[in-house]
Motif scaffolding. Sequence first.
Motif, PDB file in Angstrom:
ATOM      1  N   MET A   1       0.835  -1.189   0.000  1.00  0.00           N
ATOM      2  CA  MET A   1       0.000   0.000   0.000  1.00  0.00           C
ATOM      3  C   MET A   1       0.879   1.252   0.000  1.00  0.00           C
ATOM      4  N   MET A   2       1.852   1.292   0.895  1.00  0.00           N
ATOM      5  CA  MET A   2       2.670   2.500   1.025  1.00  0.00           C
ATOM      6  C   MET A   2       3.485   2.773  -0.235  1.00  0.00           C
ATOM      7  N   GLU A   3       3.928   1.735  -0.916  1.00  0.00           N
ATOM      8  CA  GLU A   3       4.700   1.918  -2.141  1.00  0.00           C
ATOM      9  C   GLU A   3       3.865   2.612  -3.212  1.00  0.00           C
ATOM     10  N   ILE A   4       2.642   2.159  -3.380  1.00  0.00           N
ATOM     11  CA  ILE A   4       1.755   2.749  -4.385  1.00  0.00           C
ATOM     12  C   ILE A   4       1.406   4.184  -4.012  1.00  0.00           C
ATOM     13  N   LEU A   5       1.045   4.408  -2.745  1.00  0.00           N
ATOM     14  CA  LEU A   5       0.670   5.752  -2.318  1.00  0.00           C
ATOM     15  C   LEU A   5       1.847   6.719  -2.368  1.00  0.00           C
ATOM     16  N   SER A   6       3.038   6.246  -2.026  1.00  0.00           N
ATOM     17  CA  SER A   6       4.188   7.160  -2.019  1.00  0.00           C
ATOM     18  C   SER A   6       4.525   7.653  -3.423  1.00  0.00           C
TER      19      SER A   6
ATOM     20  N   ALA B   1      -8.124   6.423   0.911  1.00  0.00           N
ATOM     21  CA  ALA B   1      -7.238   5.359   0.414  1.00  0.00           C
ATOM     22  C   ALA B   1      -6.970   4.321   1.503  1.00  0.00           C
ATOM     23  N   LYS B   2      -6.685   4.776   2.710  1.00  0.00           N
ATOM     24  CA  LYS B   2      -6.411   3.849   3.815  1.00  0.00           C
ATOM     25  C   LYS B   2      -7.632   2.992   4.141  1.00  0.00           C
ATOM     26  N   LEU B   3      -8.808   3.614   4.207  1.00  0.00           N
ATOM     27  CA  LEU B   3     -10.019   2.846   4.497  1.00  0.00           C
ATOM     28  C   LEU B   3     -10.332   1.881   3.355  1.00  0.00           C
ATOM     29  N   SER B   4     -10.142   2.317   2.127  1.00  0.00           N
ATOM     30  CA  SER B   4     -10.369   1.436   0.974  1.00  0.00           C
ATOM     31  C   SER B   4      -9.495   0.193   1.062  1.00  0.00           C
ATOM     32  N   TYR B   5      -8.259   0.399   1.425  1.00  0.00           N
ATOM     33  CA  TYR B   5      -7.318  -0.717   1.581  1.00  0.00           C
ATOM     34  C   TYR B   5      -7.786  -1.669   2.684  1.00  0.00           C
ATOM     35  N   ARG B   6      -8.195  -1.094   3.828  1.00  0.00           N
ATOM     36  CA  ARG B   6      -8.657  -1.936   4.945  1.00  0.00           C
ATOM     37  C   ARG B   6      -9.909  -2.725   4.574  1.00  0.00           C
TER      38      ARG B   6
ATOM     39  N   LEU C   1      -4.807  -3.496  -6.398  1.00  0.00           N
ATOM     40  CA  LEU C   1      -4.413  -2.445  -5.455  1.00  0.00           C
ATOM     41  C   LEU C   1      -3.962  -1.169  -6.132  1.00  0.00           C
ATOM     42  N   ARG C   2      -3.337  -1.264  -7.280  1.00  0.00           N
ATOM     43  CA  ARG C   2      -2.911  -0.053  -7.988  1.00  0.00           C
ATOM     44  C   ARG C   2      -4.144   0.761  -8.396  1.00  0.00           C
ATOM     45  N   VAL C   3      -5.162   0.109  -8.927  1.00  0.00           N
ATOM     46  CA  VAL C   3      -6.403   0.790  -9.317  1.00  0.00           C
ATOM     47  C   VAL C   3      -7.107   1.348  -8.077  1.00  0.00           C
TER      48      VAL C   3
END
Length: 143
Positions: free
Chosen positions: A1-6, A36-41, A52-54
């Motif tokens: 997650m952090m890689e994509i967001l960064s 984004a964080k809630l979507s991931y959770r 995850l990229r989308v």
Amino acid sequence: MMEILSEIESERIVQEMKQYTQHGKISTYEHCKNVAKLSYRIDRRLFLHSDLRVLLTGAMLHDFYLYDWHSEDEGMHNLHGFTHAETACINAQKYFNIDTKTSQVIYCHMWPLNPRRVPKSKEGWIVCFADKCISLYETLFMR
């Protein structure tokens, strides 16, 4: 997650979202990051196995409209709720060259306010739902 967001967050144009207010004291940047964080959770907890990229790109750029919709601007932003998703989608395509699926996540995130823009993917549904949850929380409790 952090890689994509960064990758997204490191762009100067995305950092610009910090100067625009979304709800209460929350900036558009913070709002998008929260979505984004809630979507991931949601994706992980429900074992939805989204792209995850989308998902994360769509969530982080869903309000990438780059203006203050609260400002007095002779009524230009009176229909912000109906128009900003398209503006965010155009900006995301321009600055990030996003694919069709990610464009749809951004374009459809305001359903059901925009009833003809129904999400077409699980990523779209997740971001749409996460946006409503985060917006409600920010509006009620983050003022």
